[in-house]
Design a protein around this motif. Structure first.
Motif: not given
Length: 310
Positions: A238, A241, A244, A310
């Motif tokens: 998590d 992500r 990013r 993502a």
């Protein structure tokens, strides 16, 4: 740069300042929060007073002082007490069950050693939302403060790191550090009525979080809370992500991102006040360098978040 509070009563930074219709979203990171403290001190000096602060762990602690309008307080406390084992240390954990000494940090310091102005907090136009992790549900708990003292358990919970902290029981909930369930609470910020979102991180752009090497111990300690363990097991996924996604959201103008320009070498329980002050300076100078861009962002019409892969 900091004024001496012992010589005269200071006015809060928010006094006579316009309220900016923006949220501050503050990541945690224990002593890495010194970077955030530098950013917020620059903001307060520039009279950038945001409508709402949403903070996780050390971000919540920084936000607590920002709401009260106390320039320099976070930096002074961290650099003054970093070598005191009662503040943040494994010695404190052995003696009290909490690495961050609760009585020392949330009673002795604010009430005796370095008084906190509770009335400035309670009269502030800024709202503070602290993020904790609910052990029973495995979900983030978002608490909006109404009173600096009455709601203090939620600040303690938000900054209570797993394994080295006792569970905080408040309002029928069992809570610990919010980083497990929402390290960067941008999602909450986007659901508010505020069009602008200033996100302050405590890791540099190339940081990638690995899986928790203490997972076996965590599973033993928190076996009664399977939903919480699931979040602990997946936290690095998590976390990476959202890390990013944030630069893309910044580039499209949906948020404004501030982060350390280089890898942070300050440890979670850093004992070197010079390193801590240097990190505070880095946060301050980074915010100053980005100030023209931030002003331009705040002046632009709202740009909605555009989901990207993502």
């Amino acid at each position: 740069m900091f004024e001496d509070s012992s010589t005269k009563p200071l006015q809060p930074a928010w006094q006579n300042a316009p309220l900016t219709n923006a949220n501050l979203v503050l990541e945690g990171g224990a002593m890495r929060g010194q970077f955030t403290a530098g950013v917020l001190d620059f903001f307060m000096e520039q009279k950038l007073i945001c409508k709402r602060v949403i903070g996780t762990s050390a971000g919540a602690l920084c936000g607590y002082n920002y709401v009260a309008g106390e320039i320099g307080r976070t930096c002074i406390i961290n650099t003054t007490f970093c070598t005191d084992p009662r503040y943040l240390s494994m010695q404190s954990y052995v003696r009290t069950g909490n690495a961050m000494g609760r009585n020392f940090s949330f009673n002795e310091i604010p009430n005796d050693l370095f008084p906190f102005n509770y009335s400035h907090f309670n009269n502030s136009p800024i709202k503070l939302i602290t993020v904790s992790s609910n052990l029973d549900t495995g979900e983030a708990d978002y608490h909006e403060f109404q009173d600096a003292e009455a709601d203090l358990d939620y600040l303690i919970a938000s900054s209570s790191m797993s394994l080295v902290s006792q569970i905080v029981e408040v309002d029928g909930k069992r809570l610990l550090d919010g980083g497990t369930c929402d390290s960067v609470p941008l999602g909450y910020s986007l659901m508010t009525d505020t069009p602008k979102h200033i996100v302050v991180l405590t890791q540099a752009a190339d940081y990638v979080k690995g899986s928790n090497k203490l997972m076996a111990l965590l599973m033993q300690r928190y076996h009664k809370y399977p939903h919480y363990l699931e979040r602990l097991q997946n936290r690095h996924i998590d976390y990476n992500r959202i890390y990013r996604a944030l630069p893309r959201l910044h580039e499209q103008g949906s948020i404004f991102l501030i982060r350390p320009p280089e890898p942070v070498t300050v440890s979670s329980m850093e004992k070197d006040p010079e390193k801590l002050f240097a990190l505070w300076e880095q946060g301050y100078t980074t915010a100053a360098a980005l100030w023209p861009e931030l002003q331009a962002y705040l002046a632009q019409p709202q740009i909605p978040v555009i989901p990207t892969p993502a």
